[in-house]
Motif scaffolding. Structure first.
Motif, PDB file in Angstrom:
ATOM      1  N   GLU A 259       0.844  -1.190   0.000  1.00  0.00           N
ATOM      2  CA  GLU A 259       0.000   0.000   0.000  1.00  0.00           C
ATOM      3  C   GLU A 259       0.886   1.250   0.000  1.00  0.00           C
ATOM      4  O   GLU A 259       2.111   1.164   0.131  1.00  0.00           O
ATOM      5  N   ALA A 260       0.254   2.424  -0.110  1.00  0.00           N
ATOM      6  CA  ALA A 260       1.001   3.683  -0.158  1.00  0.00           C
ATOM      7  C   ALA A 260       1.849   3.911   1.096  1.00  0.00           C
ATOM      8  O   ALA A 260       2.886   4.589   1.040  1.00  0.00           O
ATOM      9  N   ASP A 261       1.416   3.313   2.215  1.00  0.00           N
ATOM     10  CA  ASP A 261       2.181   3.492   3.456  1.00  0.00           C
ATOM     11  C   ASP A 261       3.478   2.692   3.475  1.00  0.00           C
ATOM     12  O   ASP A 261       4.302   2.848   4.369  1.00  0.00           O
ATOM     13  N   GLN A 262       3.662   1.821   2.472  1.00  0.00           N
ATOM     14  CA  GLN A 262       4.859   0.967   2.342  1.00  0.00           C
ATOM     15  C   GLN A 262       5.060   0.062   3.570  1.00  0.00           C
ATOM     16  O   GLN A 262       6.158  -0.408   3.842  1.00  0.00           O
ATOM     17  N   LYS A 263       3.956  -0.221   4.262  1.00  0.00           N
ATOM     18  CA  LYS A 263       4.009  -1.108   5.419  1.00  0.00           C
ATOM     19  C   LYS A 263       3.041  -2.280   5.291  1.00  0.00           C
ATOM     20  O   LYS A 263       3.308  -3.357   5.839  1.00  0.00           O
ATOM     21  N   THR A 264       1.944  -2.074   4.609  1.00  0.00           N
ATOM     22  CA  THR A 264       0.878  -3.070   4.512  1.00  0.00           C
ATOM     23  C   THR A 264       0.785  -3.609   3.098  1.00  0.00           C
ATOM     24  O   THR A 264       0.796  -2.846   2.127  1.00  0.00           O
ATOM     25  N   LEU A 265       0.690  -4.929   2.982  1.00  0.00           N
ATOM     26  CA  LEU A 265       0.617  -5.559   1.669  1.00  0.00           C
ATOM     27  C   LEU A 265      -0.811  -5.524   1.126  1.00  0.00           C
ATOM     28  O   LEU A 265      -1.776  -5.708   1.864  1.00  0.00           O
ATOM     29  N   THR A 266      -0.914  -5.301  -0.176  1.00  0.00           N
ATOM     30  CA  THR A 266      -2.201  -5.327  -0.862  1.00  0.00           C
ATOM     31  C   THR A 266      -2.554  -6.759  -1.242  1.00  0.00           C
ATOM     32  O   THR A 266      -1.698  -7.510  -1.714  1.00  0.00           O
ATOM     33  N   ASN A 267      -3.814  -7.149  -1.048  1.00  0.00           N
ATOM     34  CA  ASN A 267      -4.277  -8.448  -1.526  1.00  0.00           C
ATOM     35  C   ASN A 267      -4.581  -8.343  -3.015  1.00  0.00           C
ATOM     36  O   ASN A 267      -5.529  -7.671  -3.419  1.00  0.00           O
ATOM     37  N   THR A 268      -3.770  -8.993  -3.838  1.00  0.00           N
ATOM     38  CA  THR A 268      -3.976  -8.933  -5.292  1.00  0.00           C
ATOM     39  C   THR A 268      -4.774 -10.125  -5.811  1.00  0.00           C
ATOM     40  O   THR A 268      -5.021 -10.214  -7.016  1.00  0.00           O
ATOM     41  N   HIS A 269      -5.156 -11.045  -4.930  1.00  0.00           N
ATOM     42  CA  HIS A 269      -5.796 -12.290  -5.376  1.00  0.00           C
ATOM     43  C   HIS A 269      -7.318 -12.271  -5.298  1.00  0.00           C
ATOM     44  O   HIS A 269      -7.959 -13.294  -5.603  1.00  0.00           O
ATOM     45  N   GLY A 270      -7.883 -11.158  -4.891  1.00  0.00           N
ATOM     46  CA  GLY A 270      -9.340 -11.062  -4.875  1.00  0.00           C
ATOM     47  C   GLY A 270      -9.993 -12.177  -4.071  1.00  0.00           C
ATOM     48  O   GLY A 270      -9.596 -12.459  -2.935  1.00  0.00           O
ATOM     49  N   ASP A 271     -10.983 -12.834  -4.677  1.00  0.00           N
ATOM     50  CA  ASP A 271     -11.757 -13.866  -3.987  1.00  0.00           C
ATOM     51  C   ASP A 271     -11.113 -15.252  -4.036  1.00  0.00           C
ATOM     52  O   ASP A 271     -11.656 -16.202  -3.458  1.00  0.00           O
ATOM     53  N   TYR A 272      -9.986 -15.377  -4.720  1.00  0.00           N
ATOM     54  CA  TYR A 272      -9.448 -16.722  -4.956  1.00  0.00           C
ATOM     55  C   TYR A 272      -9.030 -17.454  -3.664  1.00  0.00           C
ATOM     56  O   TYR A 272      -9.342 -18.642  -3.512  1.00  0.00           O
ATOM     57  N   PRO A 273      -8.334 -16.806  -2.728  1.00  0.00           N
ATOM     58  CA  PRO A 273      -8.037 -17.534  -1.486  1.00  0.00           C
ATOM     59  C   PRO A 273      -9.288 -18.007  -0.752  1.00  0.00           C
ATOM     60  O   PRO A 273      -9.353 -19.147  -0.273  1.00  0.00           O
ATOM     61  N   GLU A 274     -10.319 -17.137  -0.684  1.00  0.00           N
ATOM     62  CA  GLU A 274     -11.542 -17.531   0.018  1.00  0.00           C
ATOM     63  C   GLU A 274     -12.297 -18.609  -0.747  1.00  0.00           C
ATOM     64  O   GLU A 274     -12.915 -19.500  -0.148  1.00  0.00           O
TER      65      GLU A 274
END
Length: 392
Positions: A259-274
Motif C-alpha cells: 500500500e502507499a504506506d509501504q508497510k501493509t501488503l495489498t491483496n492482489t488475489h481477490g476472492d481466490y483464497p476464500e
C-alpha cells in the motif's frame, strides 16, 4: 584454485535397474558444478552418495533434477568421508501408449522431464567418491501441482518453494514436482499433468495444490473464483481421493505489492483464497494458509527488505544484465527457502503425518522471524537465464 573431484559412478540399466559399482576413479579439475546423469524408467530412486576426497578437504552441496536441493554444505576433512541417502522422483512426459503430458516448448529441455535421473554436486569445493542408485518402492510420494511459485525453476536466479522443501524431509518421503510456470488449475488439468500424477500415485501418497496467480487472469465465460476455479479444485480432490491419495490445498502466495504506506501488503488475489477455503470446508480438504503467511513474511521484511526474497537485482549483477531486475512475484533462492519453511509449518499446523519425517535439524519457523537474508548462502548451479518465467 584447482579443485580435484573424485568420482566413482553407479551404472543403472534402463530395463533391469541394478546398481553396479565401477572401481575406476574419475579425476576432474574444475571450479564448475559436477553433473551426473543416468537413464532410468519413471519412479522413485534411493540415491546414496559418499562425499569427500583423499586428496583434500571438501565442501559439497547435493542437488538433483532441476536444482532440487537435498543438502546444505557437507564438510569433510582430507581423507574423511560422509555418506548420505535420499530419494529422488524421476518422471518423463509419457503417461501410456496413447497419452503424454503436454509440455511447454521450453520444458522439453528441462532435467525434470527428461529420461534420466540427474544429480549435481556443487559448493565451495565439491567432491564425491561414490554414487549408488536403486529403485525405491517404500517412500511416500508428495506430488506438487502449481505454477511458477512451486515449479523446480531450471535456472538461476529464479527459485521456488517446491525445489527447496526437499531439503527438510528424510529418505522416507520423496517430492515429485509437476508444476510449471504460468499454469492455472485449468491448464494443469488440460495438459494432463494430473493424469500423469494419478498414473504414478499409490495409496497413501499426497498431492499438494497451489493455484490462483494465473487462474485470476482467465476471463472467458464461466471463468472466475466461484465457478471454474472452485470446480477445478473439486476435480483435483475427487480424482486424487478416488485413487487413495491425500489432497492438500495451498492458498496462493502473496505478491509483493505494498500500500502507499509501504508497510501493509495489498491483496492482489481477490476472492481466490476464500474460494479455495470454501471448497476445502465443503470437501474437508486441509488447507495451508500460504497467502497469509507470505503476507506476514513480506511485511516483516519491510518494503525494501522484502525485495531480497524476490528477483530484485541492480543492473550488472549478472552477465549481460544491463537493466535492473524487479519482479514482485518470483522468488530468488533466499525467498524460496523462507516459503518452503512456511509450507513445512503449514503441514505441522494441519497435523499432517508427513511432518514425522522431518530431518533432525529442522527447527520451527515463523514469518515474524525470518532468516537473515544477508546471512543466507546459496551456491549457484552454473546455469543462468534472466528471462522472466511465465505468469505473474
Amino acid at each position: 584454485m584447482k579443485r580435484l573431484i573424485t568420482l566413482t559412478t553407479a551404472i543403472v540399466s534402463c530395463l533391469y535397474l541394478q546398481a553396479q559399482t565401477i572401481d575406476t576413479l574419475l579425476y576432474k579439475e574444475s571450479v564448475a558444478p559436477i553433473d551426473f546423469s543416468v537413464r532410468v524408467p519413471d519412479g522413485n530412486y534411493r540415491v546414496t552418495v559418499t562425499l569427500g576426497s583423499k586428496k583434500r578437504a571438501a565442501q559439497t552441496v547435493v542437488r538433483a533434477e532441476s536444482r532440487r536441493h537435498y543438502t546444505d554444505v557437507v564438510s569433510t576433512k582430507k581423507g574423511k568421508y560422509q555418506t548420505i541417502s535420499f530419494v529422488v522422483n524421476k518422471h518423463e512426459p509419457k503417461i501410456d501408449d496413447a497419452r503424454s503430458v503436454k509440455l511447454k516448448q521450453r520444458e522439453l529441455s528441462y532435467k525434470n522431464w527428461d529420461e534420466a535421473l540427474n544429480l549435481q554436486f556443487c559448493g565451495p569445493a565439491p567432491a564425491v567418491q561414490r554414487i549408488t542408485i536403486t529403485p525405491d518402492t517404500t517412500a511416500t510420494t508428495v506430488f506438487l501441482c502449481g505454477n511458477s511459485t512451486v515449479v523446480d525453476q531450471e535456472e538461476e536466479p529464479w527459485a521456488s518453494w517446491g525445489q527447496m522443501i526437499t531439503r527438510w524431509f528424510d529418505d522416507e518421503v520423496v517430492i515429485a514436482n509437476y508444476a510449471e510456470s504460468g499454469l492455472s488449475a485449468t491448464t494443469f488439468l488440460a495438459q494432463l499433468r494430473l493424469d500423469k500424477i494419478l498414473s504414478q500415485l499409490r495409496k497413501g501418497d499426497y498431492v499438494i495444490c497451489e493455484f490462483g496467480h494465473n487462474d485470476e487472469k482467465e476471463k472467458k465465460p464461466g471463468d472466475g473464483a466461484w465457478y471454474s476455479y472452485t470446480r477445478n479444485l473439486k476435480i483435483f480432490a475427487d480424482r486424487v481421493r478416488a485413487k487413495g491419495g491425500n489432497i492438500i490445498f495451498v492458498t496462493p502466495t502473496a505478491r509483493r505489492f505494498f500500500e502507499a504506506d509501504q508497510k501493509t501488503l495489498t491483496n492482489t488475489h481477490g476472492d481466490y483464497p476464500e474460494a479455495m477455503r470454501t471448497v476445502a470446508r465443503r470437501e474437508q480438504v486441509p488447507v495451508i494458509e500460504l497467502n497469509g503467511l507470505t503476507t506476514t513474511l513480506y511485511e516483516t521484511l519491510g518494503f525494501e527488505g522484502s525485495k531480497k526474497a524476490l528477483v530484485h537485482y541492480p543492473a550488472n549483477t549478472f552477465v549481460n544484465q544491463p537493466k535492473p531486475l524487479a519482479d514482485n512475484t518470483h522468488f530468488n533462492p533466499y525467498g524460496a527457502w523462507q516459503v518452503a519453511k512456511l509450507i513445512v509449518m503449514g503441514l505441522k499446523q494441519i497435523n499432517c503425518p508427513l511432518v514425522s519425517h522431518l530431518r533432525a535439524d529442522w527447527q520451527d519457523y515463523t514469518p515474524q522471524h525470518p532468516d537473515d537474508p544477508d546471512a543466507f548462502v546459496w551456491y549457484p548451479s552454473g546455469n543462468t537465464n534472466l528471462l522472466k518465467p511465465d505468469g505473474n
